[in-house]
Design an enzyme around this catalytic site. Structure first.
Site, PDB file in Angstrom:
ATOM      1  N   GLU A 262       0.838  -1.205   0.000  1.00 56.01           N
ATOM      2  CA  GLU A 262       0.000   0.000   0.000  1.00 56.01           C
ATOM      3  C   GLU A 262       0.875   1.259   0.000  1.00 56.01           C
ATOM      4  O   GLU A 262       0.563   2.246  -0.662  1.00 56.01           O
ATOM      5  CB  GLU A 262      -0.930   0.004   1.218  1.00 56.01           C
ATOM      6  CG  GLU A 262      -1.973  -1.104   1.215  1.00 56.01           C
ATOM      7  CD  GLU A 262      -2.871  -1.054  -0.005  1.00 56.01           C
ATOM      8  OE1 GLU A 262      -3.423   0.029  -0.295  1.00 56.01           O
ATOM      9  OE2 GLU A 262      -3.010  -2.091  -0.692  1.00 56.01           O
ATOM     10  N   TRP A 265       2.227   1.619  -3.488  1.00 57.02           N
ATOM     11  CA  TRP A 265       1.209   2.222  -4.367  1.00 57.02           C
ATOM     12  C   TRP A 265       1.273   3.748  -4.266  1.00 57.02           C
ATOM     13  O   TRP A 265       1.155   4.464  -5.260  1.00 57.02           O
ATOM     14  CB  TRP A 265      -0.202   1.752  -3.985  1.00 57.02           C
ATOM     15  CG  TRP A 265      -0.681   0.522  -4.687  1.00 57.02           C
ATOM     16  CD1 TRP A 265      -0.850  -0.720  -4.148  1.00 57.02           C
ATOM     17  CD2 TRP A 265      -1.079   0.413  -6.070  1.00 57.02           C
ATOM     18  NE1 TRP A 265      -1.323  -1.593  -5.108  1.00 57.02           N
ATOM     19  CE2 TRP A 265      -1.480  -0.930  -6.285  1.00 57.02           C
ATOM     20  CE3 TRP A 265      -1.139   1.319  -7.131  1.00 57.02           C
ATOM     21  CZ2 TRP A 265      -1.926  -1.387  -7.524  1.00 57.02           C
ATOM     22  CZ3 TRP A 265      -1.591   0.862  -8.371  1.00 57.02           C
ATOM     23  CH2 TRP A 265      -1.972  -0.477  -8.557  1.00 57.02           C
ATOM     24  N   TRP A 294     -19.732  11.015 -21.734  1.00 56.03           N
ATOM     25  CA  TRP A 294     -20.323  10.851 -20.400  1.00 56.03           C
ATOM     26  C   TRP A 294     -21.735  11.425 -20.360  1.00 56.03           C
ATOM     27  O   TRP A 294     -22.051  12.387 -21.060  1.00 56.03           O
ATOM     28  CB  TRP A 294     -19.463  11.583 -19.357  1.00 56.03           C
ATOM     29  CG  TRP A 294     -18.045  11.122 -19.290  1.00 56.03           C
ATOM     30  CD1 TRP A 294     -16.943  11.769 -19.773  1.00 56.03           C
ATOM     31  CD2 TRP A 294     -17.553   9.911 -18.699  1.00 56.03           C
ATOM     32  NE1 TRP A 294     -15.809  11.046 -19.518  1.00 56.03           N
ATOM     33  CE2 TRP A 294     -16.145   9.901 -18.855  1.00 56.03           C
ATOM     34  CE3 TRP A 294     -18.163   8.838 -18.040  1.00 56.03           C
ATOM     35  CZ2 TRP A 294     -15.348   8.860 -18.381  1.00 56.03           C
ATOM     36  CZ3 TRP A 294     -17.374   7.803 -17.568  1.00 56.03           C
ATOM     37  CH2 TRP A 294     -15.975   7.816 -17.745  1.00 56.03           C
ATOM     38  N   ASN A 329     -11.188   1.563   1.803  1.00 54.44           N
ATOM     39  CA  ASN A 329     -10.617   1.518   0.459  1.00 54.44           C
ATOM     40  C   ASN A 329     -11.365   0.581  -0.489  1.00 54.44           C
ATOM     41  O   ASN A 329     -11.556   0.891  -1.667  1.00 54.44           O
ATOM     42  CB  ASN A 329      -9.136   1.114   0.529  1.00 54.44           C
ATOM     43  CG  ASN A 329      -8.437   1.367  -0.795  1.00 54.44           C
ATOM     44  OD1 ASN A 329      -8.479   2.483  -1.308  1.00 54.44           O
ATOM     45  ND2 ASN A 329      -7.846   0.341  -1.371  1.00 54.44           N
ATOM     46  N   TRP A 347     -15.730  10.498 -14.311  1.00 59.32           N
ATOM     47  CA  TRP A 347     -14.989  10.201 -13.084  1.00 59.32           C
ATOM     48  C   TRP A 347     -14.411  11.455 -12.435  1.00 59.32           C
ATOM     49  O   TRP A 347     -14.194  11.503 -11.222  1.00 59.32           O
ATOM     50  CB  TRP A 347     -13.851   9.206 -13.354  1.00 59.32           C
ATOM     51  CG  TRP A 347     -12.844   9.638 -14.384  1.00 59.32           C
ATOM     52  CD1 TRP A 347     -12.870   9.377 -15.725  1.00 59.32           C
ATOM     53  CD2 TRP A 347     -11.654  10.426 -14.158  1.00 59.32           C
ATOM     54  NE1 TRP A 347     -11.786   9.945 -16.349  1.00 59.32           N
ATOM     55  CE2 TRP A 347     -11.020  10.600 -15.411  1.00 59.32           C
ATOM     56  CE3 TRP A 347     -11.072  10.996 -13.023  1.00 59.32           C
ATOM     57  CZ2 TRP A 347      -9.829  11.310 -15.563  1.00 59.32           C
ATOM     58  CZ3 TRP A 347      -9.887  11.719 -13.168  1.00 59.32           C
ATOM     59  CH2 TRP A 347      -9.284  11.870 -14.432  1.00 59.32           C
ATOM     60  N   TRP A 370      -9.268   6.886  -8.931  1.00 54.66           N
ATOM     61  CA  TRP A 370     -10.435   7.148  -9.775  1.00 54.66           C
ATOM     62  C   TRP A 370     -10.190   6.704 -11.223  1.00 54.66           C
ATOM     63  O   TRP A 370     -11.082   6.126 -11.862  1.00 54.66           O
ATOM     64  CB  TRP A 370     -10.805   8.636  -9.720  1.00 54.66           C
ATOM     65  CG  TRP A 370     -11.781   8.885  -8.613  1.00 54.66           C
ATOM     66  CD1 TRP A 370     -11.504   9.307  -7.342  1.00 54.66           C
ATOM     67  CD2 TRP A 370     -13.196   8.666  -8.666  1.00 54.66           C
ATOM     68  NE1 TRP A 370     -12.656   9.365  -6.607  1.00 54.66           N
ATOM     69  CE2 TRP A 370     -13.708   8.991  -7.384  1.00 54.66           C
ATOM     70  CE3 TRP A 370     -14.080   8.242  -9.652  1.00 54.66           C
ATOM     71  CZ2 TRP A 370     -15.068   8.888  -7.075  1.00 54.66           C
ATOM     72  CZ3 TRP A 370     -15.431   8.148  -9.352  1.00 54.66           C
ATOM     73  CH2 TRP A 370     -15.919   8.465  -8.086  1.00 54.66           C
TER      74      TRP A 370
END
Length: 441
Positions: A262, A265, A294, A329, A347, A370
């Site tokens: 994590e 990341w 969209w 998460n 998004w 996202w």
């Protein structure tokens, strides 16, 4: 004693590193040979954009600044605190004081990069050296490159290279506290109050900066279940640098490889932002996805924001976010996927909503997450992989404990029907994404 006008000094500019322990920029400033004055600027460019005048993040920063100031005053030193526009403040400081060197730690966000470039130009006119240090990540920018000598854009090979390179040298702490004797001895004026900056004090109960060995020991098997208190909640401390990433990485390396991943990341998304800054300015990492048509339905977006979609896991996550500025998460992935794929809403609108609400909001990680959910980012879930929120709830909240906590009316006549059918939404999404990708090709 006030700040001397003629004596040569070094300034250490605190930003996303609100601590005196293991602080790279502070360490180098204290070793500069000049007496050091720490500085913090409450930045109007950022604060003026915050609509919530009880934003807990501002209170958190204010409290940490007060704590640092108390610590410094025990050493007959002080923290210089300004409220305003950084460029204007640096112009005033450089005109008023004999600043030999300025030290700070790198911030990789586009606004910060541009601000630092302009501060450099202001200081250069006075022959003041501006030194920026790596502090909030273990590896930055181009420190880890692929065999083609280019930045990694896929996490798994990046994480392998990260682990191979992360030896004691990179994980060692900076003994900054040891050199605090090199601070300038002075006392500053009172600092601007929250009220003077247009904010109210938030009585939020902030999570601890400590991560227990017990939590790390259970992290791998428990972290995906939102009803359990099995995640560290350390995001806000990483965001504002009240903990050292080096200390955390050493602890994770010893106790939990999954937790270490994590943290990796986090480094990964920071180097993506540094090497591909366009993602921080609203561009899809995979440009083909900028062709998606969209939907923009204000009512649908509002329904998602309020957690009234009729999909209980999505609703629980959004209500948790709205209530406490945090979302588990696993649930972040489900809610983000639902907005971008089930509702086919851009998004970027979800990213902005999370930015407004999350206590641990971080541009690099928020954007990365996202875009992953929308299919447009690095390591992205393929566009045809669409989370089924009902199946996700059954798997990760099998007893409905998390859902019942945040959606107490679930299972009663008060709870709404699903706002969109999963099968219909899936087919609509696949069609829109395929059209966009065909157009791009």
């Amino acid at each position: 004693m006030s700040l001397p006008k003629k004596e040569k000094i070094a300034i250490f500019w605190l930003r996303r590193d609100l601590r005196l322990d293991d602080n790279a920029g502070l360490y180098y400033a204290l070793k500069s040979g000049y007496p050091v004055v720490p500085l913090f600027i409450f930045d109007k460019n950022i604060l003026d954009d915050l609509e919530n005048k009880e934003d807990p993040r501002v209170t958190f920063i204010f409290q940490e600044i007060e704590n640092i100031r108390k610590d410094l005053r025990l050493r007959d030193a002080d923290l210089l605190v300004h409220y305003g526009f950084p460029l204007k403040i640096w112009k005033q400081l450089s005109d008023e004081y004999n600043i030999a060197e300025v030290y700070t730690n790198t911030d990789y966000e586009p606004y910060a990069t541009e601000r630092d470039r302009e501060v450099y130009n202001i200081l250069k006119k006075k022959d003041t050296v501006f030194k920026i240090c790596k502090d909030q990540v273990i590896f930055e920018k181009k420190e880890i490159l692929s065999g083609q000598n280019s930045p990694y854009t896929v996490f798994t090979p990046y994480s392998r290279a990260w682990k191979e390179k992360s030896n004691d040298f990179f994980l060692s702490s900076y003994p900054s506290r040891k050199y605090l004797k090199n601070l300038l001895k002075w006392y500053g004026p009172t600092i601007p109050s929250l009220k003077e900056m247009g904010f109210e004090y938030s009585h939020y109960d902030f999570p601890s900066a400590k991560v227990s060995e017990e939590l790390l020991g259970n992290y791998a098997e428990a972290r995906d279940f939102p009803a359990k208190e099995a995640t560290s909640r350390i995001g806000i401390h990483l965001r504002f640098g009240t903990v050292s990433i080096r200390q955390l990485a050493r602890k994770a390396k010893e106790h939990s490889n999954v937790f270490l991943n994590e943290l990796i990341w986090r480094d990964f998304y920071q180097q993506i932002l540094a090497n591909f800054p366009e993602v921080g300015n609203g561009k899809a990492f995979r440009s083909a996805y900028d062709h998606i048509k969209w939907r923009y339905d204000k009512d649908d977006f509002k329904t998602w924001c309020e957690g009234k979609t009729g999909y209980p896991l999505v609703d629980a996550g959004m209500r948790q976010l709205n209530a406490i500025g945090f979302m588990h998460n696993r649930v972040r992935m489900v809610t983000a996927s639902f907005l971008s794929k089930h509702l086919l809403i851009d998004w970027r609108l979800g990213e902005a909503y999370f930015a407004e609400k999350l206590l641990d909001y971080d541009l690099a990680a928020n954007n990365g997450g996202w875009q992953w959910a929308a299919g447009s980012g690095t390591d992205a879930a393929p566009y045809f992989r669409i989370f089924n929120p009902t199946a996700q709830a059954e798997r990760f909240d099998p007893k409905g404990e998390y859902i019942k906590k945040w959606v107490p009316e679930f299972g009663t006549a008060e709870y709404p029907e699903p706002m969109v059918d999963h099968k219909f939404a899936r087919e609509r999404c696949l069609k829109a994404y395929k059209e966009a990708l065909d157009q791009a090709n």
